[in-house]
Design an enzyme around this catalytic site. Structure first.
Site, PDB file in Angstrom:
ATOM      1  N   VAL A 129       0.647  -1.094   0.187  1.00 22.70           N
ATOM      2  CA  VAL A 129       0.016  -0.080  -0.033  1.00 22.70           C
ATOM      3  C   VAL A 129       0.873   1.178   0.097  1.00 22.70           C
ATOM      4  CG1 VAL A 129       0.156  -0.070   2.746  1.00 22.70           C
ATOM      5  CG2 VAL A 129      -1.893   0.932   1.257  1.00 22.70           C
ATOM      6  N   VAL A 140       7.318  -4.296  -9.951  1.00 18.81           N
ATOM      7  CA  VAL A 140       8.323  -4.423 -10.667  1.00 18.81           C
ATOM      8  C   VAL A 140       8.910  -5.932 -10.449  1.00 18.81           C
ATOM      9  CG1 VAL A 140      10.770  -3.790 -10.660  1.00 18.81           C
ATOM     10  CG2 VAL A 140       8.957  -1.927  -9.775  1.00 18.81           C
ATOM     11  N   HIS A 158       9.520  -7.111  12.344  1.00 22.00           N
ATOM     12  CA  HIS A 158      10.911  -6.213  11.991  1.00 22.00           C
ATOM     13  C   HIS A 158      11.974  -6.997  10.964  1.00 22.00           C
ATOM     14  CE1 HIS A 158      10.026  -4.051  15.963  1.00 22.00           C
ATOM     15  NE2 HIS A 158       9.039  -3.703  15.219  1.00 22.00           N
TER      16      HIS A 158
END
Length: 626
Positions: free
Chosen positions: A140, A278, A555
């Site tokens: 997003v 991509v 993380h």
């Protein structure tokens, strides 16, 4: 002809405004405040750059990924006169519902999440469906800064001094602090006065959560009774306890998209292509330089060229995937997938994460925790948030307070924490989707936790801050639209597991103190069936429990490691240029050589800010000292 439906956020606001008129409260300004909130949203229009469906054939810079780093880079590079920048994002626009803090966990079920899952394991994630842990990552505008719990934490100064000692000049704490200051808009008055460690006026708004449960205060009081102290963990030292500092503004999420792209949404030197994946970085086989990218949009393959550089900011999972698809990665692995090798580098190795001990519940006997049904049924809670941006809905996913501890020297105020205690004023029984957020096996959930539904509870997340165990990202095949393989490799080193066991035992000690006992805090003691023979509550039991329920704190980092050419595991140099390939950089959490004792959003902002200056310098643009 029927009237078109209102967008959900606007419909909720209107409903709340009507509700505010009906609720019997002694605040005559509620309706006025609610209507003002609605008016602000409806008159502002799009809060991010528009989607450029017809991109130019060439730009000065192409940035892959509009996440935390990509948005910051797009802002800084497009500010240079004469430069044209293309920012390519696989996801869609951010919407207003994403900015309500309490719904953070629910966003993982939306199309804004890549919905990655790790490879099935025999050593960890044993209590998860198919022995796989979920790895949410943002798809997003704003990337994972739209999915995260908004915790702002830089880490310890030794983290960055360690980066420099590993052969990365310019990345010591004295060098990176100025970039932490540059990005920050500290709105907590008592912290903003400390101009050595804080700044006012940067793009990223930092504040305290505007509302707290009594349990969050009990956590801090209990910590002090057990020898802890209150501290600004983003100040001179990190060890200690605090209410969370968060990336919020006026009670709403302040994502990288809102912070860096909202203010420049009409800047003509920046184009953004959304819903564009991509698939390859184009590299000239003779010059060995990146010349552009190939991407897919609307099922059509497109190519765009870069006059100066391609910058990969797709995150710790997507960045290594894209490099390997482009021929940059471990030779044997690429050859096995039929990909011509451009540069043999250790791409995908060094995967790090801050894993926590999950599914540990404490029950309380008063209505003081966060429970979804109570919030949904509360008129006052809706009104408090819509009109005043406060109340339970302003708490980011239930996280409120935190503590940082160096276990070998817990009274050292300058300690380098290896344990974080993250306090959550609800638990996996507090909201119906939470067990699916983490991917808990349904049969186990029903056996261990379902009987508690409807009760008040809180949940600690003891978190491993400096893991030794490291995993790897690998390609599934050469199809760029297929998700890569993720090997978390949790608890390869038993020391990592022992840190989390210590964290669980410390949390039990906190629960036994008077601040928690006035709410009747009691550890839930139904054992994990596979662990019951080890004796509930023993260290061996908790080791087994944690192997069943390791919760990621999102993380992921380190998979395109920064280091000198002499480091066989390095992918980029200290200026974040890919070794052996010209005009190509990686700028995101994947470059971290070691994961800092931090929530990685703030360090990723710092990396992007520093990278922007290095890119300007390397392209002949003077940099003004920040």
């Amino acid at each position: 002809m029927s009237r078109p439906a209102l967008p959900l956020p606007l419909a909720l606001l209107l409903a709340a405004a009507v509700l505010a008129q009906r609720v019997n409260v002694n605040r005559p300004s509620i309706l006025e405040a609610s209507l003002r909130s609605i008016w602000d949203l409806t008159r502002q229009g799009p809060m991010e750059p528009r989607d450029e469906r017809q991109v130019l054939p060439e730009y000065d810079f192409i940035i892959v990924g509009a996440g935390t780093a990509g948005c910051a880079l797009a802002n800084r590079l497009s500010s240079v006169q004469g430069w044209k920048v293309l920012l390519i994002e696989a996801g869609r626009e951010e919407n207003y519902m994403m900015d309500i803090p309490i719904v953070a966990n629910m966003l993982q079920f939306s199309e804004a999440n890549w919905k990655y899952r790790t490879v099935p394991s025999d050593t960890a994630c044993l209590g998860m469906a198919n022995r796989q842990c979920n790895y949410p990552r943002g798809k997003v505008m704003g990337g994972s800064s739209v999915l995260n719990y908004m915790i702002y934490n830089r880490g310890h100064y030794r983290d960055y001094d360690q980066w420099e000692l590993l052969g990365n000049p310019g990345w010591g704490y004295r060098d990176v602090l100025k970039y932490f200051l540059k990005l920050e808009d500290m709105t907590i008055p008592e912290l903003a006065r400390d101009r050595t460690y804080h700044n006012v006026g940067g793009p990223v708004s930092v504040t305290y959560i505007p509302w707290h449960t009594p349990l969050a205060s009990a956590f801090l009081e209990a910590a002090q009774l057990k020898g802890g102290w209150l501290n600004d963990y983003n100040g001179a030292t990190q060890a200690g306890y605090s209410y969370l500092q968060v990336t919020m503004k006026n009670g709403t999420r302040w994502s990288s998209n809102r912070a860096y792209l909202g203010p420049i949404r009409d800047r003509r030197t920046l184009h953004v292509s959304k819903q564009s994946v991509v698939t390859k970085v184009l590299i000239d086989p003779v010059t060995r330089e990146a010349t552009g990218v190939e991407f897919v949009r609307d099922r059509r393959r497109r190519i765009v060229r870069a006059r100066r550089e391609v910058i990969v900011s797709a995150g710790a999972i997507n960045s290594p995937q894209l490099l390997m698809l482009s021929g940059i990665g471990p030779r044997e692995h690429l050859q096995d997938k039929g990909i011509p090798v451009v540069q043999d580098l250790a791409v995908g190795y060094n995967l790090m994460d801050h894993v926590s001990a999950g599914a540990i519940l404490f029950l309380v006997n008063q209505s003081v925790s966060l429970r979804a049904e109570r919030i949904l049924d509360s008129h006052d809670d809706y009104v408090d948030y819509i009109a005043y941006h406060t109340g339970p809905m302003s708490i980011p996913g239930g996280c409120e307070s935190v503590g940082f501890v160096e276990l070998k020297d817990p009274q050292n105020r300058d300690g380098w924490p290896d344990l974080e205690l993250l306090f959550n004023s609800g638990s996996i029984i507090s909201e119906p989707t939470l067990r699916n957020n983490f991917g808990i096996d349904e049969a186990l959930y029903q056996q261990i936790f379902a009987p508690l539904e409807g009760r008040d509870s809180w949940m600690p997340l003891p978190m491993l801050m400096r893991p030794k165990s490291k995993g790897r990202i690998m390609l599934r095949d050469r199809n760029p639209l297929r998700k890569p393989l993720i090997y978390h490799n949790y608890f390869q080193y038993p020391e990592d597991l022992d840190v989390l066991v210590d964290g669980v035992l410390r949390t039990i000690e906190l629960s036994d103190t008077p601040p928690f006992q006035k709410f009747g805090s009691t550890l839930h003691k139904t054992p994990v069936p596979a662990c019951a023979s080890k004796g509930f509550g023993t260290r061996e039991y908790w080791r087994c429990h944690i192997r069943h329920f390791p919760f990621t704190i999102y993380h992921q980092s380190g998979t395109c490691k920064m280091g000198p050419r002499s480091d066989p595991n390095a992918v980029v140099d200290s200026r974040l240029r890919v070794h052996g390939v010209g005009r190509l950089r990686v700028v995101d959490a994947s470059i971290m050589p070691e994961i800092p004792a931090a929530h990685t959003n703030a360090p990723t902002y710092m990396i992007a800010e520093k990278a922007a200056d290095m890119i300007k310098e390397d392209n002949g643009v003077p940099v003004v000292n920040c």
